[in-house]
Design a protein around this motif. Structure first.
Motif, PDB file in Angstrom:
ATOM      1  N   ALA A  79      23.494  15.073   6.536  1.00 50.40           N
ATOM      2  CA  ALA A  79      22.099  15.342   6.171  1.00 50.40           C
ATOM      3  C   ALA A  79      21.778  14.788   4.781  1.00 50.40           C
ATOM      4  O   ALA A  79      20.691  14.260   4.555  1.00 50.40           O
ATOM      5  N   ALA A  80      22.725  14.912   3.845  1.00 55.39           N
ATOM      6  CA  ALA A  80      22.510  14.375   2.503  1.00 55.39           C
ATOM      7  C   ALA A  80      22.400  12.854   2.536  1.00 55.39           C
ATOM      8  O   ALA A  80      21.572  12.254   1.840  1.00 55.39           O
ATOM      9  N   LEU A  81      23.241  12.231   3.364  1.00 54.79           N
ATOM     10  CA  LEU A  81      23.176  10.778   3.521  1.00 54.79           C
ATOM     11  C   LEU A  81      21.837  10.355   4.102  1.00 54.79           C
ATOM     12  O   LEU A  81      21.230   9.368   3.671  1.00 54.79           O
ATOM     13  N   GLN A  82      21.347  11.131   5.045  1.00 50.70           N
ATOM     14  CA  GLN A  82      20.071  10.841   5.681  1.00 50.70           C
ATOM     15  C   GLN A  82      18.921  11.002   4.690  1.00 50.70           C
ATOM     16  O   GLN A  82      18.006  10.174   4.636  1.00 50.70           O
ATOM     17  N   ALA A  83      18.947  12.059   3.897  1.00 55.74           N
ATOM     18  CA  ALA A  83      17.881  12.302   2.928  1.00 55.74           C
ATOM     19  C   ALA A  83      17.843  11.210   1.858  1.00 55.74           C
ATOM     20  O   ALA A  83      16.759  10.746   1.472  1.00 55.74           O
ATOM     21  N   SER A  84      19.002  10.785   1.377  1.00 50.57           N
ATOM     22  CA  SER A  84      19.041   9.743   0.351  1.00 50.57           C
ATOM     23  C   SER A  84      18.506   8.423   0.895  1.00 50.57           C
ATOM     24  O   SER A  84      17.788   7.692   0.209  1.00 50.57           O
ATOM     25  N   GLY A  85      18.843   8.110   2.143  1.00 43.23           N
ATOM     26  CA  GLY A  85      18.313   6.902   2.766  1.00 43.23           C
ATOM     27  C   GLY A  85      16.805   6.963   2.915  1.00 43.23           C
ATOM     28  O   GLY A  85      16.102   5.975   2.689  1.00 43.23           O
ATOM     29  N   GLY A  86      16.294   8.134   3.274  1.00 40.62           N
ATOM     30  CA  GLY A  86      14.853   8.302   3.399  1.00 40.62           C
ATOM     31  C   GLY A  86      14.121   8.135   2.081  1.00 40.62           C
ATOM     32  O   GLY A  86      13.067   7.500   2.016  1.00 40.62           O
ATOM     33  N   LEU A  87      14.677   8.685   1.014  1.00 41.26           N
ATOM     34  CA  LEU A  87      14.052   8.558  -0.307  1.00 41.26           C
ATOM     35  C   LEU A  87      14.015   7.106  -0.764  1.00 41.26           C
ATOM     36  O   LEU A  87      13.020   6.638  -1.324  1.00 41.26           O
TER      37      LEU A  87
END
Length: 207
Positions: free
Chosen positions: A76-84
């Protein structure tokens, strides 16, 4: 044939990654990110983006889970950083900053590497999907060949879609490319928001 290649697994990998990485959908975003480039530069950017995406996907397929566990990073953290990161690039596309000439001596970030190669092509969705296929496989040579060929086939489709983006650019001309750039920025912003929303949902469910 099944001793060399598992056709069902190959089909599953190819279709899943094709839908996630969306070769046709990358064309407007690719044109937007490379609108200030010449035809030769755009072709080179396509090759670099594919090599980066392929390298990231393969690396995470082999070492991904161990790396995330070692760094204590959740998917989830990897996904959020990619989204930002994608959201920042989307804002630049929407405001036209990507098209502004850079001062001499200022090294511009290679968009083929970031955000095109990753996290747009080799994003959290494609990374997680590949890791899941690897974890669910039986570990046989046929499974490994099927996964490898599926990943390779999708990247070939991605390269072809970006390689022929020059044809679209010639048809659209500069004014049409600017319009496509704005649309690409809007689409990229939507993708980024969806990635962040999915990450927040995953965080809440894990709490």
């Amino acid at each position: 044939m099944s001793d060399v290649l598992d056709p069902r697994l190959f089909g599953s990998v190819f279709i899943t990654l094709f839908v996630i990485m969306d070769p046709p959908g990358t064309v407007p975003i690719f044109l937007g990110l490379t609108s200030a480039m010449t035809r030769k530069q755009r072709n080179r950017a396509a090759r670099q983006a594919i090599l980066v995406a392929f390298g990231v996907i393969v690396s995470f397929a082999i070492f991904g889970q161990q790396l995330l566990n070692y760094l204590h990073i959740s998917l989830a953290a990897l996904q959020a950083s990619g989204g930002l990161l994608l959201l920042v690039i989307a804002m630049e596309l929407l405001t036209g900053k990507m098209e502004e000439p850079q001062p001499s001596g200022n090294s511009k970030v290679n968009v083929a590497l970031v955000p095109l190669g990753t996290p747009l092509l080799a994003g959290p969705g494609a990374i997680v999907a590949t890791m899941v296929f690897v974890q669910q496989s039986d570990g046989t040579a046929a499974d490994w060949v099927a996964i490898a060929l599926g990943v390779l086939a999708v990247h070939i489709c991605l390269y072809l879609s970006m390689r022929f983006a020059n044809v679209i650019h010639r048809v659209l001309k500069d004014s049409g490319t600017i319009l496509v750039t704005r649309i690409a920025g809007l689409l990229l912003a939507a993708i980024a928001v969806q990635l962040i929303a999915d990450a927040v949902t995953a965080f809440v469910q894990a709490a």
